[in-house]
Write a protein that holds these residues in place. Structure first.
Motif, PDB file in Angstrom:
ATOM      1  N   GLN A 111     -33.397 -53.724 -29.361  1.00 38.33           N
ATOM      2  CA  GLN A 111     -32.595 -52.521 -29.196  1.00 38.33           C
ATOM      3  C   GLN A 111     -33.329 -51.483 -28.356  1.00 38.33           C
ATOM      4  O   GLN A 111     -32.750 -50.869 -27.448  1.00 38.33           O
ATOM      5  CB  GLN A 111     -32.235 -51.935 -30.558  1.00 38.33           C
ATOM      6  CG  GLN A 111     -31.280 -52.798 -31.358  1.00 38.33           C
ATOM      7  CD  GLN A 111     -30.774 -52.105 -32.607  1.00 38.33           C
ATOM      8  OE1 GLN A 111     -30.406 -50.942 -32.565  1.00 38.33           O
ATOM      9  NE2 GLN A 111     -30.759 -52.811 -33.722  1.00 38.33           N
ATOM     10  N   ALA A 112     -34.613 -51.274 -28.624  1.00 35.40           N
ATOM     11  CA  ALA A 112     -35.396 -50.305 -27.861  1.00 35.40           C
ATOM     12  C   ALA A 112     -35.458 -50.698 -26.389  1.00 35.40           C
ATOM     13  O   ALA A 112     -35.310 -49.849 -25.494  1.00 35.40           O
ATOM     14  CB  ALA A 112     -36.799 -50.192 -28.448  1.00 35.40           C
ATOM     15  N   ALA A 113     -35.663 -51.983 -26.120  1.00 39.55           N
ATOM     16  CA  ALA A 113     -35.722 -52.452 -24.734  1.00 39.55           C
ATOM     17  C   ALA A 113     -34.378 -52.301 -24.043  1.00 39.55           C
ATOM     18  O   ALA A 113     -34.308 -51.944 -22.853  1.00 39.55           O
ATOM     19  CB  ALA A 113     -36.188 -53.911 -24.702  1.00 39.55           C
ATOM     20  N   TRP A 114     -33.295 -52.579 -24.759  1.00 38.63           N
ATOM     21  CA  TRP A 114     -31.963 -52.441 -24.174  1.00 38.63           C
ATOM     22  C   TRP A 114     -31.678 -50.990 -23.793  1.00 38.63           C
ATOM     23  O   TRP A 114     -31.142 -50.716 -22.714  1.00 38.63           O
ATOM     24  CB  TRP A 114     -30.895 -52.928 -25.151  1.00 38.63           C
ATOM     25  CG  TRP A 114     -30.642 -54.397 -25.109  1.00 38.63           C
ATOM     26  CD1 TRP A 114     -30.830 -55.301 -26.109  1.00 38.63           C
ATOM     27  CD2 TRP A 114     -30.148 -55.153 -23.997  1.00 38.63           C
ATOM     28  NE1 TRP A 114     -30.485 -56.562 -25.691  1.00 38.63           N
ATOM     29  CE2 TRP A 114     -30.068 -56.499 -24.402  1.00 38.63           C
ATOM     30  CE3 TRP A 114     -29.780 -54.809 -22.703  1.00 38.63           C
ATOM     31  CZ2 TRP A 114     -29.621 -57.513 -23.554  1.00 38.63           C
ATOM     32  CZ3 TRP A 114     -29.335 -55.825 -21.857  1.00 38.63           C
ATOM     33  CH2 TRP A 114     -29.259 -57.149 -22.288  1.00 38.63           C
ATOM     34  N   LEU A 115     -32.000 -50.059 -24.674  1.00 41.14           N
ATOM     35  CA  LEU A 115     -31.734 -48.654 -24.379  1.00 41.14           C
ATOM     36  C   LEU A 115     -32.521 -48.193 -23.151  1.00 41.14           C
ATOM     37  O   LEU A 115     -32.005 -47.438 -22.318  1.00 41.14           O
ATOM     38  CB  LEU A 115     -32.074 -47.795 -25.594  1.00 41.14           C
ATOM     39  CG  LEU A 115     -31.205 -48.044 -26.845  1.00 41.14           C
ATOM     40  CD1 LEU A 115     -31.644 -47.155 -27.990  1.00 41.14           C
ATOM     41  CD2 LEU A 115     -29.726 -47.835 -26.531  1.00 41.14           C
ATOM     42  N   GLU A 116     -33.747 -48.660 -23.019  1.00 40.77           N
ATOM     43  CA  GLU A 116     -34.540 -48.331 -21.841  1.00 40.77           C
ATOM     44  C   GLU A 116     -33.935 -48.952 -20.582  1.00 40.77           C
ATOM     45  O   GLU A 116     -33.829 -48.301 -19.535  1.00 40.77           O
ATOM     46  CB  GLU A 116     -35.985 -48.815 -22.033  1.00 40.77           C
ATOM     47  CG  GLU A 116     -36.963 -48.375 -20.948  1.00 40.77           C
ATOM     48  CD  GLU A 116     -36.973 -49.305 -19.739  1.00 40.77           C
ATOM     49  OE1 GLU A 116     -37.265 -48.826 -18.626  1.00 40.77           O
ATOM     50  OE2 GLU A 116     -36.665 -50.501 -19.923  1.00 40.77           O
ATOM     51  N   PHE A 117     -33.513 -50.205 -20.675  1.00 36.41           N
ATOM     52  CA  PHE A 117     -32.938 -50.918 -19.538  1.00 36.41           C
ATOM     53  C   PHE A 117     -31.644 -50.248 -19.077  1.00 36.41           C
ATOM     54  O   PHE A 117     -31.431 -50.036 -17.876  1.00 36.41           O
ATOM     55  CB  PHE A 117     -32.668 -52.372 -19.933  1.00 36.41           C
ATOM     56  CG  PHE A 117     -32.203 -53.255 -18.813  1.00 36.41           C
ATOM     57  CD1 PHE A 117     -33.114 -53.969 -18.047  1.00 36.41           C
ATOM     58  CD2 PHE A 117     -30.850 -53.391 -18.523  1.00 36.41           C
ATOM     59  CE1 PHE A 117     -32.691 -54.785 -17.009  1.00 36.41           C
ATOM     60  CE2 PHE A 117     -30.419 -54.207 -17.489  1.00 36.41           C
ATOM     61  CZ  PHE A 117     -31.339 -54.904 -16.729  1.00 36.41           C
ATOM     62  N   LEU A 118     -30.785 -49.897 -20.016  1.00 36.74           N
ATOM     63  CA  LEU A 118     -29.510 -49.276 -19.663  1.00 36.74           C
ATOM     64  C   LEU A 118     -29.719 -47.903 -19.039  1.00 36.74           C
ATOM     65  O   LEU A 118     -29.044 -47.536 -18.071  1.00 36.74           O
ATOM     66  CB  LEU A 118     -28.622 -49.170 -20.908  1.00 36.74           C
ATOM     67  CG  LEU A 118     -28.174 -50.493 -21.513  1.00 36.74           C
ATOM     68  CD1 LEU A 118     -27.448 -50.247 -22.844  1.00 36.74           C
ATOM     69  CD2 LEU A 118     -27.273 -51.268 -20.567  1.00 36.74           C
TER      70      LEU A 118
END
Length: 407
Positions: free
Chosen positions: A344-351
């Protein structure tokens, strides 16, 4: 109580009164609750899982129904799975075919599934496809576009593999696929057109030739000038990575756009070959959908087994966005993977970094046990519903859906 389902040795499905239905979130087993379920959608199918015993929950303990096969649902497009089916795998159980297995149970005398509706699938509803007149429609396009290898390939995809995107060419409507590349720069675990013989069989065959720019332009122009709300899409389930055929696609796009500005030109891609993406974008691409399972490099590589990195994907998205291309993510969802805290943390950064316009949600089609065995797993999953809510709260301008849309 939500009641467990099972199948007998003939595959006939029954409910088990008094047995609490169970489900899985990654490797965790839990009792199904009403607020996690929706009624079985129209177009969904129930199936039994060979070599896997049905289970139920008894006082928080998972118990096996020996001699009774586990049951799962396969959802229609537009519905996102939130929990996996629970079962006990027998020692000699075969690997399951490439479907998106979903927890199913009986509740209030109806079949329910662990899912959420994420898009209106009116255009993609099964009753619109495989109609009695499809063969006549295929014959008409064959007459209109004779001696075109793409037409013959898409006819086979339509009549043998029942591909909806291929059929839209012959129905002359909406989004039609134009496969171009027999090669790929990844070796995805869940590739639906190429699987090792000892694994699960691929549900369709891969294109065996490289279409010429003229063949591409002929089919693309035919669809864009005849169909309502027309979209042509490169990158289909029957091919490898389309950007590897960048020169042919770019030449085809330029030929099409020299004749008509009508309709939308889209590519479905892993976006790993950045130079190829740049060539296609420069030719006049309108929209791009990027297949992605994880924003963590190690997890990404474990699935794609690619000859490129996640940084290449970021670079391709950045270039497309700078040049006005509408960018979607084709997010492959698996309950118990994407919803882990580190994911989830990586996704939020990616988005936040990429600024994509849309997320199209896709249920990952793969045997749950085989998939989890191949993935690096970390923290305790928080659930697909919570994951999607976090994305919506953090990025209210990113649209969540399931389909490539007219822009």
């Amino acid at each position: 109580m939500i009641t467990a389902l099972f199948a007998d040795k003939n595959g006939e499905i029954f409910d088990a009164p008094g047995y609490q239905a169970a489900a899985r979130l990654g490797t965790e087993y839990l009792a199904l609750k009403p607020d996690e379920m929706i009624r079985l959608p129209e177009g969904a199918e129930l199936m039994f899982l060979p070599g896997r015993d049905a289970v139920y929950m008894d006082g928080g303990i998972l118990k096996r129904m020996k001699g009774r096969q586990a049951v799962a649902a396969m959802l229609p497009v537009g519905y996102t799975r939130t929990l996996l089916p629970a079962y006990e795998r027998q020692q000699d159980a075969p690997q399951l075919p490439l479907f998106g297995y979903t927890a199913a149970a009986l509740y209030n005398d109806e079949i329910y599934v662990a899912a959420v509706k994420t898009a209106d699938n009116a255009k993609w509803h099964p009753y619109r496809y495989n109609t009695p007149d499809l063969k006549k429609r295929v014959a008409r396009v064959r007459r209109d576009l004779p001696n075109n290898r793409l037409v013959e390939h898409l006819a086979n995809c339509s009549l043998v593999w029942h591909c909806c995107t291929a059929q839209n060419l012959f129905y002359r409507r909406w989004e039609a696929g134009i496969p171009v590349s027999p090669a790929c720069n990844a070796n995805c675990l869940g590739c639906i057109s190429l699987q090792p013989a000892e694994c699960c069989p691929a549900p369709q065959s891969r294109i065996s030739f490289s279409p010429t720019p003229a063949e591409i332009a002929t089919v693309g122009l035919y669809h864009l000038t005849n169909a309502p709300e027309p979209i042509i899409s490169f990158g289909q389930g029957c091919e490898g990575e389309p950007s590897l055929a960048a020169e042919a696609i770019a030449a085809g796009i330029k030929s099409i756009r020299s004749t008509t500005a009508r309709g939308q030109i889209n590519i479905n891609t892993n976006a790993g070959f950045t130079q190829g993406i740049k060539t296609i974008v420069d030719a006049g691409l309108d929209s791009m959908r990027v297949s992605i399972i994880s924003a963590l490099p190690a997890t990404y590589q474990a699935y794609y087994q690619a000859g490129y990195s996640l940084d290449h994907v970021r670079q391709s998205i950045a270039y497309a966005k700078r040049h006005g291309v509408y960018v979607s993510l084709n997010m492959l969802l698996f309950p118990g993977l994407n919803d882990r805290p580190e994911e989830q943390a990586a996704w939020l950064e990616f988005l936040g970094d990429t600024g994509v316009d849309m997320i199209q949600l896709r249920n990952l089609n793969f045997d749950p046990d085989a998939f989890l065995a191949a993935m690096p797993l970390g923290g305790q999953p928080g659930g697909v519903r919570n994951f999607l809510r976090k994305i919506t709260r953090s990025f209210p301008d990113i649209k969540l859906g399931s389909f490539t849309e007219k822009i």
